[in-house]
Design a protein around this motif. Structure first.
Motif, PDB file in Angstrom:
ATOM      1  N   HIS A  60      39.076  29.165  37.262  1.00  0.00           N
ATOM      2  CA  HIS A  60      40.311  29.082  36.470  1.00  0.00           C
ATOM      3  C   HIS A  60      41.493  29.117  37.437  1.00  0.00           C
ATOM      4  O   HIS A  60      41.320  29.335  38.636  1.00  0.00           O
ATOM      5  CB  HIS A  60      40.383  30.184  35.415  1.00  0.00           C
ATOM      6  CG  HIS A  60      40.471  31.583  35.940  1.00  0.00           C
ATOM      7  ND1 HIS A  60      39.483  32.161  36.704  1.00  0.00           N
ATOM      8  CD2 HIS A  60      41.435  32.529  35.808  1.00  0.00           C
ATOM      9  CE1 HIS A  60      39.827  33.390  37.006  1.00  0.00           C
ATOM     10  NE2 HIS A  60      41.012  33.655  36.490  1.00  0.00           N
ATOM     11  N   ASP A  64      44.941  34.518  41.877  1.00  0.00           N
ATOM     12  CA  ASP A  64      43.940  35.211  42.712  1.00  0.00           C
ATOM     13  C   ASP A  64      42.681  34.367  42.892  1.00  0.00           C
ATOM     14  O   ASP A  64      41.786  34.746  43.653  1.00  0.00           O
ATOM     15  CB  ASP A  64      43.601  36.610  42.172  1.00  0.00           C
ATOM     16  CG  ASP A  64      43.152  36.635  40.720  1.00  0.00           C
ATOM     17  OD1 ASP A  64      43.763  35.923  39.887  1.00  0.00           O
ATOM     18  OD2 ASP A  64      42.184  37.365  40.410  1.00  0.00           O
ATOM     19  N   HIS A  65      42.628  33.193  42.223  1.00  0.00           N
ATOM     20  CA  HIS A  65      41.484  32.296  42.372  1.00  0.00           C
ATOM     21  C   HIS A  65      41.854  30.940  42.991  1.00  0.00           C
ATOM     22  O   HIS A  65      40.966  30.140  43.265  1.00  0.00           O
ATOM     23  CB  HIS A  65      40.815  32.077  41.012  1.00  0.00           C
ATOM     24  CG  HIS A  65      40.253  33.346  40.444  1.00  0.00           C
ATOM     25  ND1 HIS A  65      38.916  33.641  40.430  1.00  0.00           N
ATOM     26  CD2 HIS A  65      40.881  34.435  39.923  1.00  0.00           C
ATOM     27  CE1 HIS A  65      38.730  34.844  39.903  1.00  0.00           C
ATOM     28  NE2 HIS A  65      39.907  35.351  39.593  1.00  0.00           N
ATOM     29  N   ASP A 190      36.195  35.138  36.035  1.00  0.00           N
ATOM     30  CA  ASP A 190      36.693  36.246  35.231  1.00  0.00           C
ATOM     31  C   ASP A 190      36.319  36.016  33.783  1.00  0.00           C
ATOM     32  O   ASP A 190      36.654  34.977  33.210  1.00  0.00           O
ATOM     33  CB  ASP A 190      38.219  36.349  35.362  1.00  0.00           C
ATOM     34  CG  ASP A 190      38.642  36.758  36.759  1.00  0.00           C
ATOM     35  OD1 ASP A 190      37.761  36.909  37.630  1.00  0.00           O
ATOM     36  OD2 ASP A 190      39.851  36.924  36.982  1.00  0.00           O
ATOM     37  N   HIS A 249      35.084  41.153  42.656  1.00  0.00           N
ATOM     38  CA  HIS A 249      36.295  41.286  41.840  1.00  0.00           C
ATOM     39  C   HIS A 249      36.487  42.734  41.369  1.00  0.00           C
ATOM     40  O   HIS A 249      36.933  42.989  40.245  1.00  0.00           O
ATOM     41  CB  HIS A 249      36.227  40.316  40.643  1.00  0.00           C
ATOM     42  CG  HIS A 249      37.569  39.878  40.102  1.00  0.00           C
ATOM     43  ND1 HIS A 249      38.437  40.752  39.485  1.00  0.00           N
ATOM     44  CD2 HIS A 249      38.177  38.674  40.064  1.00  0.00           C
ATOM     45  CE1 HIS A 249      39.520  40.093  39.094  1.00  0.00           C
ATOM     46  NE2 HIS A 249      39.397  38.822  39.449  1.00  0.00           N
TER      47      HIS A 249
HETATM   48 ZN    ZN Z   1      40.780  37.234  38.838  1.00  0.00          ZN
END
Ligand code: ZN
Length: 286
Positions: A60, A64-65, A190, A249
């Motif tokens: 996604h 943070d990705h 996530d 994570h």
């Molecule tokens: Zn994340």
């Protein structure tokens, strides 16, 4: 098959953990999943090169990705001498648009960089001294928005996606499964625990799963609705029949003595496979 954990954290920056990214080596091919903060740096620290990675899959588009995507793209292009494969990038909605907004000659936020480098003698000299030929080509990236189902098949592997439950409708999210002759891997991204991820992970060899915290600390909050903590992760791994569970994570407050043990106690009560507490720059054969 060899797995490299590059980013094993959340959007909260710490020295030990920051964002998400993983590389799986299948034979001579390298597949990257997510491209969070400092991915390119962690890739090189892991003994890998940006030019080795020909496939990138985004779960996604939270930063943070994906925030190291421009750095990875430009490093990979800058180090290429023209003999490399074209990079192929897959991800949910926004993957094509983001790529366009970074590199497009007219709209790209970093177009000024590559336009200067394909024209100025300083950069052309650096390029030819690495073995590159002239004229120097602009970066070409094959980006594709994808959804659930078969995503791409390589020479000896296939990647399949399933919906993950995260922050829809703001952002689409996917979990990925990689099947190879040497075994299988699922990257959850996530997600809250959900049937689509359990089905994707059915009998998988390695389940790389988020584990944000100890479940009882956030039960009843939004965290439990849209992410997964200890018991939720263990429930998914057990229901899927995953052989090994690799935790990533983790929130920064989970990665301290006492809290880590609480999470692992929860998990091993429910899940009877092997559990690995993932850390950045860890690598293992699968
Ligand atoms: Zn994340």
């Amino acid at each position: 098959m060899r797995i490299h954990l590059l980013g094993c954290g959340t959007p909260y920056s710490t020295a030990e953990r920051f964002g998400s990214s993983y590389v799986v080596q299948v034979g001579a091919e390298y597949l990257m999943f997510d491209c969070g903060p400092s991915t390119t740096s962690k890739l090189v620290q892991s003994g890998l090169r940006p030019t080795w990675v020909d496939y990138l899959f985004f779960t996604h588009h939270h930063f943070d990705h994906d925030v190291d995507y421009p750095c990875f793209l430009l490093s990979r292009w800058n180090e290429s001498i023209g003999k490399e494969n074209e990079l192929q990038v897959f991800g949910p909605t926004l993957t094509e648009q983001l790529t366009h907004r970074l590199l497009d000659e007219h709209d790209g936020a970093f177009a000024h960089d590559w336009i200067a480098r394909i024209n100025h003698p300083l950069s052309l000299n650096a390029h030819t001294s690495r073995g590159g030929t002239l004229p120097r080509k602009p970066p070409i990236v094959r980006a594709k928005d994808v959804g659930p189902g078969s995503v791409f098949s390589g020479s000896s592997w296939e990647v399949t996606a399933a919906p993950a439950k995260h922050v829809q409708p703001w952002l689409d999210s996917l979990a990925y499964r990689l099947d190879t002759e040497d075994g299988s891997v699922v990257v959850t991204g996530d997600t809250a625990p959900c049937d689509t991820v359990i089905e994707l992970a059915r009998d998988v060899d390695i389940l790389i799963s988020l584990c944000v915290g100890v479940q009882e600390d956030f039960d009843g909050t939004a965290e439990a609705e849209y992410m997964s903590g200890s018991t939720a992760v263990a429930g998914v791994a057990q229901a899927a029949g995953a052989k090994k569970l690799v935790l990533v994570h983790q929130a920064h407050w989970l990665d301290v003595p006492g809290q880590t043990e609480r999470a692992l106690r929860d998990i091993t009560r429910i899940y009877d496979g092997e559990v690995v507490w993932g850390r950045e720059l860890m690598a293992f054969d699968a």
